[in-house]
Design a protein around this motif. Structure first.
Motif, PDB file in Angstrom:
ATOM      1  N   ILE A   1       0.828  -1.205   0.000  1.00 19.60           N
ATOM      2  CA  ILE A   1       0.000   0.000   0.000  1.00 19.60           C
ATOM      3  C   ILE A   1       0.860   1.253   0.000  1.00 19.60           C
ATOM      4  O   ILE A   1       0.586   2.228  -0.721  1.00 19.60           O
ATOM      5  CB  ILE A   1      -0.966   0.006   1.205  1.00 19.60           C
ATOM      6  N   LYS A   2       1.926   1.251   0.754  1.00 17.55           N
ATOM      7  CA  LYS A   2       2.805   2.424   0.809  1.00 17.55           C
ATOM      8  C   LYS A   2       3.519   2.637  -0.523  1.00 17.55           C
ATOM      9  O   LYS A   2       3.757   3.775  -0.936  1.00 17.55           O
ATOM     10  CB  LYS A   2       3.787   2.276   1.964  1.00 17.55           C
ATOM     11  N   TYR A   3       3.850   1.532  -1.197  1.00 16.48           N
ATOM     12  CA  TYR A   3       4.434   1.657  -2.537  1.00 16.48           C
ATOM     13  C   TYR A   3       3.420   2.263  -3.505  1.00 16.48           C
ATOM     14  O   TYR A   3       3.748   3.164  -4.293  1.00 16.48           O
ATOM     15  CB  TYR A   3       4.876   0.276  -3.050  1.00 16.48           C
ATOM     16  N   LEU A   4       2.173   1.792  -3.468  1.00 15.89           N
ATOM     17  CA  LEU A   4       1.130   2.293  -4.359  1.00 15.89           C
ATOM     18  C   LEU A   4       0.869   3.777  -4.130  1.00 15.89           C
ATOM     19  O   LEU A   4       0.624   4.528  -5.081  1.00 15.89           O
ATOM     20  CB  LEU A   4      -0.164   1.499  -4.166  1.00 15.89           C
ATOM     21  N   CYS A   5       0.928   4.189  -2.885  1.00 16.74           N
ATOM     22  CA  CYS A   5       0.678   5.601  -2.558  1.00 16.74           C
ATOM     23  C   CYS A   5       1.811   6.506  -3.022  1.00 16.74           C
ATOM     24  O   CYS A   5       1.607   7.709  -3.225  1.00 16.74           O
ATOM     25  CB  CYS A   5       0.473   5.758  -1.047  1.00 16.74           C
ATOM     26  N   ALA A   6       2.989   5.940  -3.196  1.00  9.75           N
ATOM     27  CA  ALA A   6       4.162   6.734  -3.588  1.00  9.75           C
ATOM     28  C   ALA A   6       4.424   6.692  -5.095  1.00  9.75           C
ATOM     29  O   ALA A   6       5.367   7.323  -5.572  1.00  9.75           O
ATOM     30  CB  ALA A   6       5.393   6.230  -2.847  1.00  9.75           C
ATOM     31  N   THR A   7       3.586   5.974  -5.840  1.00  3.45           N
ATOM     32  CA  THR A   7       3.834   5.743  -7.265  1.00  3.45           C
ATOM     33  C   THR A   7       2.752   6.379  -8.130  1.00  3.45           C
ATOM     34  O   THR A   7       1.556   6.249  -7.841  1.00  3.45           O
ATOM     35  CB  THR A   7       3.897   4.228  -7.559  1.00  3.45           C
ATOM     36  N   GLU A   8       3.153   7.056  -9.201  1.00  5.18           N
ATOM     37  CA  GLU A   8       2.207   7.682 -10.122  1.00  5.18           C
ATOM     38  C   GLU A   8       1.383   6.614 -10.849  1.00  5.18           C
ATOM     39  O   GLU A   8       1.860   5.497 -11.069  1.00  5.18           O
ATOM     40  CB  GLU A   8       2.954   8.517 -11.166  1.00  5.18           C
ATOM     41  N   ASP A   9       0.187   6.988 -11.242  1.00  5.85           N
ATOM     42  CA  ASP A   9      -0.719   6.057 -11.923  1.00  5.85           C
ATOM     43  C   ASP A   9      -0.074   5.374 -13.124  1.00  5.85           C
ATOM     44  O   ASP A   9      -0.205   4.168 -13.316  1.00  5.85           O
ATOM     45  CB  ASP A   9      -1.979   6.795 -12.399  1.00  5.85           C
ATOM     46  N   ARG A  10       0.606   6.141 -13.948  1.00  3.81           N
ATOM     47  CA  ARG A  10       1.123   5.585 -15.198  1.00  3.81           C
ATOM     48  C   ARG A  10       2.224   4.554 -14.987  1.00  3.81           C
ATOM     49  O   ARG A  10       2.551   3.813 -15.914  1.00  3.81           O
ATOM     50  CB  ARG A  10       1.635   6.694 -16.115  1.00  3.81           C
ATOM     51  N   TYR A  11       2.787   4.487 -13.785  1.00  2.59           N
ATOM     52  CA  TYR A  11       3.828   3.509 -13.495  1.00  2.59           C
ATOM     53  C   TYR A  11       3.301   2.302 -12.724  1.00  2.59           C
ATOM     54  O   TYR A  11       4.061   1.391 -12.412  1.00  2.59           O
ATOM     55  CB  TYR A  11       4.961   4.160 -12.698  1.00  2.59           C
ATOM     56  N   LEU A  12       2.014   2.309 -12.436  1.00  2.00           N
ATOM     57  CA  LEU A  12       1.433   1.204 -11.680  1.00  2.00           C
ATOM     58  C   LEU A  12       1.101   0.025 -12.581  1.00  2.00           C
ATOM     59  O   LEU A  12       0.771   0.184 -13.754  1.00  2.00           O
ATOM     60  CB  LEU A  12       0.152   1.649 -10.968  1.00  2.00           C
ATOM     61  N   ASP A  13       1.152  -1.167 -12.003  1.00  2.00           N
ATOM     62  CA  ASP A  13       0.707  -2.362 -12.697  1.00  2.00           C
ATOM     63  C   ASP A  13      -0.806  -2.280 -12.895  1.00  2.00           C
ATOM     64  O   ASP A  13      -1.523  -1.668 -12.090  1.00  2.00           O
ATOM     65  CB  ASP A  13       1.062  -3.592 -11.839  1.00  2.00           C
ATOM     66  N   GLN A  14      -1.316  -2.895 -13.969  1.00  3.91           N
ATOM     67  CA  GLN A  14      -2.737  -2.817 -14.295  1.00  3.91           C
ATOM     68  C   GLN A  14      -3.636  -3.392 -13.199  1.00  3.91           C
ATOM     69  O   GLN A  14      -4.814  -3.044 -13.107  1.00  3.91           O
ATOM     70  CB  GLN A  14      -3.014  -3.541 -15.607  1.00  3.91           C
ATOM     71  N   HIS A  15      -3.091  -4.284 -12.351  1.00  2.00           N
ATOM     72  CA  HIS A  15      -3.893  -4.875 -11.282  1.00  2.00           C
ATOM     73  C   HIS A  15      -4.164  -3.901 -10.129  1.00  2.00           C
ATOM     74  O   HIS A  15      -5.005  -4.173  -9.279  1.00  2.00           O
ATOM     75  CB  HIS A  15      -3.209  -6.122 -10.721  1.00  2.00           C
TER      76      HIS A  15
ATOM     77  N   LEU B   1      -5.294   5.511   3.893  1.00  2.00           N
ATOM     78  CA  LEU B   1      -4.361   5.662   2.778  1.00  2.00           C
ATOM     79  C   LEU B   1      -4.995   5.234   1.461  1.00  2.00           C
ATOM     80  O   LEU B   1      -4.885   5.924   0.445  1.00  2.00           O
ATOM     81  CB  LEU B   1      -3.090   4.841   3.037  1.00  2.00           C
ATOM     82  N   VAL B   2      -5.668   4.085   1.469  1.00  2.00           N
ATOM     83  CA  VAL B   2      -6.333   3.599   0.255  1.00  2.00           C
ATOM     84  C   VAL B   2      -7.485   4.524  -0.120  1.00  2.00           C
ATOM     85  O   VAL B   2      -7.718   4.808  -1.300  1.00  2.00           O
ATOM     86  CB  VAL B   2      -6.828   2.153   0.446  1.00  2.00           C
ATOM     87  N   GLY B   3      -8.191   5.012   0.901  1.00  2.00           N
ATOM     88  CA  GLY B   3      -9.296   5.927   0.649  1.00  2.00           C
ATOM     89  C   GLY B   3      -8.846   7.182  -0.087  1.00  2.00           C
ATOM     90  O   GLY B   3      -9.544   7.682  -0.982  1.00  2.00           O
ATOM     91  N   LYS B   4      -7.675   7.678   0.261  1.00  2.00           N
ATOM     92  CA  LYS B   4      -7.144   8.873  -0.395  1.00  2.00           C
ATOM     93  C   LYS B   4      -6.546   8.542  -1.764  1.00  2.00           C
ATOM     94  O   LYS B   4      -6.733   9.286  -2.719  1.00  2.00           O
ATOM     95  CB  LYS B   4      -6.094   9.524   0.497  1.00  2.00           C
ATOM     96  N   ARG B   5      -5.831   7.422  -1.839  1.00  2.00           N
ATOM     97  CA  ARG B   5      -5.157   7.058  -3.101  1.00  2.00           C
ATOM     98  C   ARG B   5      -6.164   6.723  -4.198  1.00  2.00           C
ATOM     99  O   ARG B   5      -5.952   7.018  -5.375  1.00  2.00           O
ATOM    100  CB  ARG B   5      -4.230   5.850  -2.872  1.00  2.00           C
ATOM    101  N   TYR B   6      -7.285   6.100  -3.819  1.00  2.00           N
ATOM    102  CA  TYR B   6      -8.294   5.669  -4.799  1.00  2.00           C
ATOM    103  C   TYR B   6      -9.592   6.455  -4.613  1.00  2.00           C
ATOM    104  O   TYR B   6     -10.680   5.937  -4.839  1.00  2.00           O
ATOM    105  CB  TYR B   6      -8.531   4.168  -4.686  1.00  2.00           C
TER     106      TYR B   6
END
Length: 315
Positions: free
Chosen positions: A182-196, A282-287
């Motif tokens: 979750i902390k990795y996802l919050c620190a990473t821009e959308d375009r660099y995220l895995d499709q999952h 964190l997830v609530g804010k990220r998504y």
């Protein structure tokens, strides 16, 4: 490099001659590249290229990973006229996905043809899911159980490198926790995220959808889609994780490593048990956009599917 070559060979083995011809013409015209931004990720174009179109039953399906997409793709093959149908239905989940993504994708058409299809009266639908539950499913499948062939995905490789600053030596060494993911996802821009793990709204692009189904209400929503299209989609349960709300209620599962979860084998706790109050927030804010657009909260959803019809801005 070897994995990429293997994937290319597998893709070529399932492409239909008509698709290959169409793809070559699309490349020659090069009109997708003319509307894409060279230096920046174009989310609208990315979303359009991923759309699955079926001309026989006149529908467009937006396939979002972790939202029954593998099962629905196999169901699409099941109602197709492909001479490979029997072989495909007995093949691996990855082979079916490759076949559908290669032969049914709008990316095989020119941009002008794709826009014409998008603006047609084809029935357009998508399946969405509670973001908190979707992330747990991604973690279990990609970190705990790995890919179908036992290889780490880019998400696993990138998050391990981000958290631990090192490359993966072997799959058994992957000990990343759900909290760390979750902390990795919050620190990473959308375009660099895995499709999952990429936010679901980005898959929608600029399309106006006729129906938004929910994973939480899939049987009923799928029945509506079948009636609308006048076809029978037998939805196989592929890649399904068994959860139980009765296991380890007092345990903080967010800090358990992926290697520890592998000892659990078959049944895992409900997705809510993976979250601490901090992770929920964190997830609530990220998504946040997914949560607002589809009416979800941590426990489920508080608005009915029909509130989300025609959510795009069709051009």
């Amino acid at each position: 490099m070897v994995n990429q070559l293997e994937r290319r060979i597998q893709q070529f083995s399932v492409v239909e001659p008509s698709t290959l011809f169409r793809k070559i013409l699309s490349k020659l015209k090069n009109d997708w590249n003319k509307i894409e931004t060279v230096d920046n990720w174009d989310a609208i174009t990315w979303a359009q290229k991923r759309l699955i179109v079926d001309h026989k039953y006149r529908f467009i399906y937006c396939a979002i990973p972790k939202n029954a997409s593998s099962s629905l793709m196999k169901a699409i093959v099941g109602v197709s006229n492909s001479i490979r149908k029997k072989q495909l239905l007995n093949s691996s989940r990855d082979t079916v996905r490759n076949y559908v993504e290669l032969n049914y994708s709008l990316s095989t058409y020119t941009y002008a043809e794709a826009r014409k299809i998008i603006n047609s009266n084809y029935f357009k639908f998508v399946i969405v899911r509670n973001p908190w539950a979707r992330l747990v499913s991604s973690y279990i499948n990609l970190f705990v159980r790995f890919h179908e062939h036992g290889r780490p995905t880019d998400l696993v490789i990138d998050s391990v490198k981000y958290i631990y600053g090192e490359e993966i030596k072997d799959t058994n060494s992957i000990k990343i926790t759900f909290e760390e993911l979750i902390k990795y996802l919050c620190a990473t821009e959308d375009r660099y995220l895995d499709q999952h793990c990429i936010p679901q709204y980005l898959f929608l692009g600029d399309i106006k959808y006729d129906f938004v189904a929910r994973m939480e209400n899939l049987s009923k929503d799928l029945e509506f889609i079948q009636n609308k299209l006048n076809l029978s989609l037998e939805l196989p349960k592929l890649n399904k994780t068994k959860y139980s709300s009765s296991l380890n209620k007092e345990q903080n599962l967010s800090k358990l490593s992926a290697s520890e979860f592998r000892n659990w084998k078959t049944v895992l706790p409900d997705y809510k048990q993976f979250y601490t109050p901090e992770l929920i927030d964190l997830v609530g804010k990220r998504y946040a956009k997914d949560i607002e657009l589809f009416g979800y909260d941590f426990a489920g959803y508080d608005r009915y599917t029909s509130d989300y019809l025609n959510i795009g801005n069709s051009k």
